[in-house]
Motif scaffolding. Structure first.
Motif, short mmCIF file in Angstrom:
data_model
loop_
_atom_site.label_atom_id
_atom_site.label_comp_id
_atom_site.label_asym_id
_atom_site.label_seq_id
_atom_site.Cartn_x
_atom_site.Cartn_y
_atom_site.Cartn_z
N ALA A 95 0.84 -1.20 0.00
CA ALA A 95 0.00 0.00 0.00
C ALA A 95 0.87 1.25 0.00
CB ALA A 95 -0.92 0.00 1.22
N GLN A 96 0.69 2.08 -1.02
CA GLN A 96 1.50 3.28 -1.16
C GLN A 96 0.73 4.49 -0.63
OE1 GLN A 96 2.93 3.94 -5.14
NE2 GLN A 96 4.48 5.42 -4.48
N ILE A 97 1.34 5.18 0.34
CA ILE A 97 0.73 6.33 1.00
C ILE A 97 1.26 7.59 0.34
CG2 ILE A 97 0.32 7.49 3.20
CD1 ILE A 97 -0.76 4.58 3.01
N GLU A 98 0.35 8.36 -0.32
CA GLU A 98 0.80 9.46 -1.14
C GLU A 98 0.10 10.79 -0.87
OE1 GLU A 98 2.12 8.45 -5.22
OE2 GLU A 98 0.79 6.72 -5.00
N ASN A 99 -0.72 10.86 0.18
CA ASN A 99 -1.33 12.15 0.51
C ASN A 99 -1.74 12.17 1.97
OD1 ASN A 99 -3.84 10.81 0.71
ND2 ASN A 99 -4.32 11.24 -1.43
N ALA A 100 -2.21 13.34 2.40
CA ALA A 100 -2.52 13.54 3.80
C ALA A 100 -3.65 12.64 4.29
CB ALA A 100 -2.89 15.00 4.04
N ILE A 101 -4.65 12.39 3.45
CA ILE A 101 -5.75 11.52 3.85
C ILE A 101 -5.25 10.10 4.09
CG2 ILE A 101 -7.95 10.49 3.14
CD1 ILE A 101 -8.55 13.04 1.61
N GLY A 102 -4.40 9.61 3.20
CA GLY A 102 -3.85 8.28 3.38
C GLY A 102 -3.07 8.16 4.67
N PHE B 248 6.06 4.88 1.33
CA PHE B 248 5.93 6.32 1.25
C PHE B 248 6.12 6.77 -0.19
CE2 PHE B 248 8.26 10.57 2.00
CZ PHE B 248 7.08 11.29 1.96
N GLY B 249 5.13 7.50 -0.73
CA GLY B 249 5.23 8.08 -2.07
C GLY B 249 5.49 9.57 -1.95
N PRO B 250 6.74 10.01 -1.98
CA PRO B 250 7.05 11.39 -1.61
C PRO B 250 6.57 12.46 -2.58
CG PRO B 250 9.03 10.26 -2.38
CD PRO B 250 7.95 9.21 -2.24
N ALA B 251 6.66 12.21 -3.89
CA ALA B 251 6.35 13.28 -4.84
C ALA B 251 4.89 13.73 -4.74
CB ALA B 251 6.67 12.82 -6.26
N ASP B 252 3.97 12.77 -4.84
CA ASP B 252 2.56 13.12 -4.73
C ASP B 252 2.23 13.65 -3.34
OD1 ASP B 252 0.75 12.34 -7.16
OD2 ASP B 252 2.28 10.79 -7.05
N PHE B 253 2.90 13.10 -2.31
CA PHE B 253 2.64 13.56 -0.96
C PHE B 253 3.06 15.02 -0.80
CE2 PHE B 253 2.31 13.96 3.48
CZ PHE B 253 1.57 12.90 3.97
N MET B 254 4.24 15.35 -1.29
CA MET B 254 4.73 16.72 -1.19
C MET B 254 3.77 17.69 -1.88
SD MET B 254 8.64 15.61 -1.94
CE MET B 254 9.30 17.22 -2.34
N ALA C 219 3.53 -1.60 14.27
CA ALA C 219 2.40 -1.99 15.11
C ALA C 219 1.65 -3.18 14.54
CB ALA C 219 1.43 -0.81 15.29
N HIS C 220 1.72 -3.34 13.21
CA HIS C 220 0.92 -4.38 12.57
C HIS C 220 1.77 -5.42 11.83
CE1 HIS C 220 -2.47 -1.98 13.74
NE2 HIS C 220 -2.01 -0.95 13.06
N GLY C 221 3.07 -5.46 12.16
CA GLY C 221 3.94 -6.50 11.62
C GLY C 221 4.24 -6.39 10.14
N LEU C 222 4.30 -5.15 9.62
CA LEU C 222 4.55 -4.93 8.20
C LEU C 222 5.93 -4.32 7.99
CD1 LEU C 222 1.12 -3.26 7.32
CD2 LEU C 222 1.68 -5.70 7.32
N GLU C 223 6.37 -4.30 6.74
CA GLU C 223 7.61 -3.62 6.40
C GLU C 223 7.32 -2.19 5.99
OE1 GLU C 223 10.91 -5.77 4.48
OE2 GLU C 223 9.45 -7.37 4.14
N ALA C 224 8.28 -1.30 6.26
CA ALA C 224 8.16 0.12 5.92
C ALA C 224 9.19 0.45 4.85
CB ALA C 224 8.39 0.98 7.16
N ILE C 225 8.71 1.00 3.74
CA ILE C 225 9.57 1.27 2.60
C ILE C 225 9.53 2.76 2.25
CG2 ILE C 225 10.03 0.74 0.17
CD1 ILE C 225 10.41 -1.65 2.10
N ASP C 226 10.71 3.35 2.08
CA ASP C 226 10.80 4.74 1.68
C ASP C 226 10.74 4.84 0.15
OD1 ASP C 226 11.17 7.47 1.84
OD2 ASP C 226 13.35 7.35 2.06
N GLY C 227 10.24 5.97 -0.34
CA GLY C 227 10.10 6.17 -1.77
C GLY C 227 11.39 6.60 -2.44
N PRO C 228 11.32 7.06 -3.67
CA PRO C 228 12.52 7.28 -4.48
C PRO C 228 13.22 8.60 -4.19
CG PRO C 228 10.58 7.83 -5.75
CD PRO C 228 10.07 7.27 -4.45
N TYR C 229 14.48 8.64 -4.63
CA TYR C 229 15.26 9.87 -4.68
C TYR C 229 15.53 10.13 -6.15
CZ TYR C 229 18.82 13.35 -3.59
OH TYR C 229 19.52 14.52 -3.49
N LEU C 230 14.99 11.23 -6.69
CA LEU C 230 14.93 11.41 -8.13
C LEU C 230 16.22 11.91 -8.78
CD1 LEU C 230 11.93 10.92 -7.52
CD2 LEU C 230 11.39 12.67 -9.22
#
Length: 318
Positions: free
Chosen positions: A132-139, A158-164, A200-211
């Motif tokens: 699941a890619q989180i790309e905005n404030a609602i997400g 984390f999807g940084p471009a759309d989030f920013m 908290a839920h036993g998942l992996e956390a992945i950072d998005g790209p560096y362009l």
């Protein structure tokens, strides 16, 4: 946390480019995702699906985790993406990466569709995971509901471009600090929120790209910040970033050796032969159950990365 298959480096590959897909097969990235979203023009998406299916069914893949990023649910392409790629190559897909997830219903809809396609094609139901890619404030606000929306969820990304863009951050350089926000890390709250939900839920956390793909040292610095927090890996957009990601998200050799020593020493000292002690000394360091838990994280990542110990615990030297 024991990591069975690391996701230190996640290579993004356009699904429309067979040349780039074939090249990616031989690269040392832990995960490769074949993209049907941003990297593929609207008029090329249908052909890209067919290209991805053919590529996944072909020879030459290594041990990489294989993922397909579909288009998000606000588009007209999502259901066709899932049906065509899973029907055609579901046995060779480890997970579906779903972008722009804003609430649990997005994940639940993908889960239901995957189940139908798996059943229709004789595939093991539930084997294909969801990223699941989180790309905005609602997400971000709904992240705990997203994390628990389906047992298929494996990672939060984390999807940084759309989030920013979604929060009006004042910068055009994805992955770097906005001008004027010094010192500090403008992404810290976002990253820690994603990380806390993942742990908290036993998942992996992945950072998005560096362009800025040619600046490997800048990539290394950006990756180092999220690795220090506890993230498991980071997207790479160019083969030149892979080695840096694998290095940054693996323990240093000395840390890995020390973690294994702590585990061995704790196991010995808590045994009858070691005196059944809950706390003991390892050299000049006191170790206890909390020390062992911390060491297990580092040792688990080192083992998953294929690291080899260079030291051994000797109870007679204690």
């Amino acid at each position: 946390m024991q990591v069975a298959r690391p996701r230190r480096s996640i290579l993004a590959v356009p699904g429309s480019s067979r040349k780039m897909i074939d090249k990616a097969k031989g690269l040392p990235a832990d995960e490769i995702f074949l993209d049907l979203e941003d990297a593929v023009a609207p008029i090329a998406k249908a052909q890209a699906r067919a290209e991805i299916v053919d590529a996944l069914n072909s020879d030459g893949w290594g041990e990489q985790i294989r993922v397909v990023r579909v288009n998000d649910w606000t588009t007209e392409w999502t259901h066709a993406d899932v049906i065509e790629v899973v029907s055609g190559a579901g046995a060779h897909i480890d997970a579906i990466l779903l972008p722009k997830v804003t609430d649990a219903s997005h994940v639940q809809a993908l889960d239901l569709l995957l189940t139908q396609v798996e059943r229709a094609n004789g595939l093991e139901v539930g084997r294909i995971g969801i990223e699941a890619q989180i790309e905005n404030a609602i997400g971000l606000t709904n992240i705990n509901a997203i994390a628990t929306a389906s047992p298929r969820v494996q990672t939060l990304v984390f999807g940084p471009a759309d989030f920013m863009a979604s929060i009006n951050m004042r910068t055009l350089v994805v992955g770097e600090q906005p001008e004027g926000y010094e010192p500090g890390d403008a992404y810290h709250h976002i990253l820690m929120t994603i990380l806390m939900a993942a742990r908290a839920h036993g998942l992996e956390a992945i950072d998005g790209p560096y362009l800025q793909i040619r600046d490997v040292e800048a990539f290394r610095r950006a990756a180092g910040r999220t690795a220090a927090l506890g993230f498991d890996g980071k997207w790479v957009l160019h083969p030149g970033q892979i080695d840096a990601a694998n290095e940054v998200f693996s323990p240093r050799q000395a840390d890995y050796d020390h973690a294994e020593m702590i585990l061995d020493a704790y196991e010995f000292h808590t045994s009858a032969a070691g005196g059944a002690r809950g706390a003991a000394m390892l050299g000049d360091e006191m170790i206890d159950e909390a020390s062992a838990k911390m060491a297990l994280v580092v040792a688990g990542k080192g083992r998953a990365a294929g690291m080899v110990r260079t030291t051994r615990f000797d109870p007679n030297s204690q």
